[in-house]
Write a protein that holds these residues in place. Structure first.
Motif, PDB file in Angstrom:
ATOM      1  N   GLY A  73      13.233  -2.114   1.277  1.00 46.96           N
ATOM      2  CA  GLY A  73      12.988  -0.710   0.989  1.00 46.96           C
ATOM      3  C   GLY A  73      12.803   0.153   2.226  1.00 46.96           C
ATOM      4  N   LEU A  74      12.958  -0.424   3.420  1.00 48.76           N
ATOM      5  CA  LEU A  74      12.804   0.363   4.645  1.00 48.76           C
ATOM      6  C   LEU A  74      13.895   1.411   4.750  1.00 48.76           C
ATOM      7  N   LEU A  75      13.519   2.655   5.017  1.00 49.17           N
ATOM      8  CA  LEU A  75      14.486   3.705   5.266  1.00 49.17           C
ATOM      9  C   LEU A  75      14.563   4.044   6.740  1.00 49.17           C
ATOM     10  N   ILE A  76      13.495   3.795   7.478  1.00 46.45           N
ATOM     11  CA  ILE A  76      13.436   4.143   8.886  1.00 46.45           C
ATOM     12  C   ILE A  76      13.987   2.957   9.672  1.00 46.45           C
ATOM     13  N   PHE A  77      15.250   3.076  10.066  1.00 47.05           N
ATOM     14  CA  PHE A  77      15.967   1.979  10.712  1.00 47.05           C
ATOM     15  C   PHE A  77      16.852   2.589  11.780  1.00 47.05           C
ATOM     16  N   ASP A  78      16.700   2.145  13.019  1.00 51.76           N
ATOM     17  CA  ASP A  78      17.500   2.715  14.096  1.00 51.76           C
ATOM     18  C   ASP A  78      17.903   1.629  15.077  1.00 51.76           C
ATOM     19  N   ASN A  79      18.831   1.982  15.942  1.00 53.27           N
ATOM     20  CA  ASN A  79      19.354   1.043  16.915  1.00 53.27           C
ATOM     21  C   ASN A  79      19.403   1.726  18.267  1.00 53.27           C
ATOM     22  N   GLN A  80      19.093   1.001  19.329  1.00 53.97           N
ATOM     23  CA  GLN A  80      19.102   1.565  20.671  1.00 53.97           C
ATOM     24  C   GLN A  80      20.477   2.069  21.087  1.00 53.97           C
ATOM     25  N   ALA A  81      21.520   1.542  20.501  1.00 51.75           N
ATOM     26  CA  ALA A  81      22.876   1.942  20.881  1.00 51.75           C
ATOM     27  C   ALA A  81      23.126   3.417  20.559  1.00 51.75           C
ATOM     28  N   VAL A 133      13.554   5.072  -6.662  1.00 47.49           N
ATOM     29  CA  VAL A 133      13.966   5.279  -5.273  1.00 47.49           C
ATOM     30  C   VAL A 133      13.687   4.063  -4.388  1.00 47.49           C
ATOM     31  N   ASN A 134      12.663   3.269  -4.705  1.00 47.94           N
ATOM     32  CA  ASN A 134      12.315   2.055  -3.947  1.00 47.94           C
ATOM     33  C   ASN A 134      12.296   2.299  -2.441  1.00 47.94           C
ATOM     34  N   ARG A 135      11.363   3.122  -1.997  1.00 48.95           N
ATOM     35  CA  ARG A 135      11.254   3.498  -0.595  1.00 48.95           C
ATOM     36  C   ARG A 135       9.983   2.963   0.029  1.00 48.95           C
ATOM     37  N   TRP A 136      10.103   2.627   1.310  1.00 49.43           N
ATOM     38  CA  TRP A 136       8.947   2.216   2.108  1.00 49.43           C
ATOM     39  C   TRP A 136       9.029   3.004   3.400  1.00 49.43           C
ATOM     40  N   LEU A 137       8.217   4.054   3.514  1.00 48.11           N
ATOM     41  CA  LEU A 137       8.342   5.013   4.610  1.00 48.11           C
ATOM     42  C   LEU A 137       7.320   4.844   5.730  1.00 48.11           C
ATOM     43  N   SER A 138       6.351   3.978   5.592  1.00 47.91           N
ATOM     44  CA  SER A 138       5.286   3.877   6.593  1.00 47.91           C
ATOM     45  C   SER A 138       5.601   2.886   7.717  1.00 47.91           C
ATOM     46  N   THR A 139       6.707   2.176   7.618  1.00 47.24           N
ATOM     47  CA  THR A 139       7.113   1.212   8.640  1.00 47.24           C
ATOM     48  C   THR A 139       8.584   1.420   8.947  1.00 47.24           C
ATOM     49  N   GLY A 140       8.960   1.182  10.190  1.00 49.92           N
ATOM     50  CA  GLY A 140      10.356   1.320  10.588  1.00 49.92           C
ATOM     51  C   GLY A 140      10.808   0.122  11.394  1.00 49.92           C
ATOM     52  N   MET A 141      12.073   0.107  11.729  1.00 51.79           N
ATOM     53  CA  MET A 141      12.658  -1.010  12.483  1.00 51.79           C
ATOM     54  C   MET A 141      13.536  -0.439  13.581  1.00 51.79           C
ATOM     55  N   LEU A 142      13.328  -0.899  14.807  1.00 53.19           N
ATOM     56  CA  LEU A 142      14.186  -0.546  15.930  1.00 53.19           C
ATOM     57  C   LEU A 142      14.841  -1.832  16.412  1.00 53.19           C
ATOM     58  N   CYS A 143      16.153  -1.844  16.411  1.00 61.45           N
ATOM     59  CA  CYS A 143      16.893  -3.054  16.774  1.00 61.45           C
ATOM     60  C   CYS A 143      17.517  -2.924  18.150  1.00 61.45           C
ATOM     61  N   ALA A 144      17.843  -4.052  18.732  1.00 64.56           N
ATOM     62  CA  ALA A 144      18.426  -4.089  20.076  1.00 64.56           C
ATOM     63  C   ALA A 144      19.904  -3.741  20.036  1.00 64.56           C
ATOM     64  N   ALA A 203       0.808  -1.223   0.000  1.00 61.18           N
ATOM     65  CA  ALA A 203       0.000   0.000   0.000  1.00 61.18           C
ATOM     66  C   ALA A 203       0.842   1.275   0.000  1.00 61.18           C
ATOM     67  N   ASN A 204       2.082   1.210   0.502  1.00 54.40           N
ATOM     68  CA  ASN A 204       2.851   2.439   0.710  1.00 54.40           C
ATOM     69  C   ASN A 204       4.213   2.471   0.038  1.00 54.40           C
ATOM     70  N   PHE A 205       4.546   1.480  -0.751  1.00 51.85           N
ATOM     71  CA  PHE A 205       5.852   1.446  -1.415  1.00 51.85           C
ATOM     72  C   PHE A 205       5.939   2.520  -2.493  1.00 51.85           C
ATOM     73  N   ILE A 206       7.045   3.230  -2.534  1.00 50.01           N
ATOM     74  CA  ILE A 206       7.271   4.284  -3.533  1.00 50.01           C
ATOM     75  C   ILE A 206       8.392   3.812  -4.451  1.00 50.01           C
ATOM     76  N   ALA A 207       8.068   3.496  -5.676  1.00 52.54           N
ATOM     77  CA  ALA A 207       9.070   2.996  -6.622  1.00 52.54           C
ATOM     78  C   ALA A 207       9.858   4.131  -7.272  1.00 52.54           C
ATOM     79  N   LYS A 208       9.161   5.234  -7.614  1.00 55.93           N
ATOM     80  CA  LYS A 208       9.822   6.362  -8.286  1.00 55.93           C
ATOM     81  C   LYS A 208       9.421   7.667  -7.618  1.00 55.93           C
ATOM     82  N   ASN A 209      10.340   8.636  -7.632  1.00 62.31           N
ATOM     83  CA  ASN A 209      10.019   9.944  -7.071  1.00 62.31           C
ATOM     84  C   ASN A 209       9.351  10.816  -8.140  1.00 62.31           C
ATOM     85  N   ALA A 210       9.063  12.064  -7.809  1.00 59.68           N
ATOM     86  CA  ALA A 210       8.359  12.969  -8.728  1.00 59.68           C
ATOM     87  C   ALA A 210       9.139  13.211 -10.014  1.00 59.68           C
TER      88      ALA A 210
END
Length: 95
Positions: free
Chosen positions: A85-93, A55-66, A43-50
């Motif tokens: 395609g996830l761009l929102i990726f972070d780590n607790q460290a 660009v193959n981006r997926w901005l509606s979901t993220g990942m937080l790792c230990a 539903a939210n994958f962005i294959a191309k920009n304007a």
């Protein structure tokens, strides 16, 4: 954490609108996660920009790792999430 009496040993789900958690099996839990991720990505994958660039981006979901994970575990998790395609990726460290 491993020996805590409060540690969950089975997956649980709380359905929308419910106030109760119910125990489910591991296969059901993993199937549910996969289905929900796939549905959100479709539903939210962005294959191309304007500008028409891929660009193959997926901005509606993220990942937080230990932060307690090894470098190898962090590397493979990062590669797996970026491959979807996830761009929102972070780590607790980092905190």
């Amino acid at each position: 954490f491993v020996h805590s009496p409060n540690r969950l040993k089975h997956p649980e789900v709380r359905e929308p609108g419910s106030k109760e958690w119910k125990r489910i099996g591991w296969d059901e839990a993993l199937d549910r996660i996969a289905k929900l991720l796939k549905s959100d990505r479709d539903a939210n994958f962005i294959a191309k920009n304007a500008a028409g660039q891929t660009v193959n981006r997926w901005l509606s979901t993220g990942m937080l790792c230990a932060s307690a994970s090894s470098n190898e575990s962090g590397y493979i998790t990062h590669k797996a999430m970026r491959s979807m395609g996830l761009l929102i990726f972070d780590n607790q460290a980092r905190v």
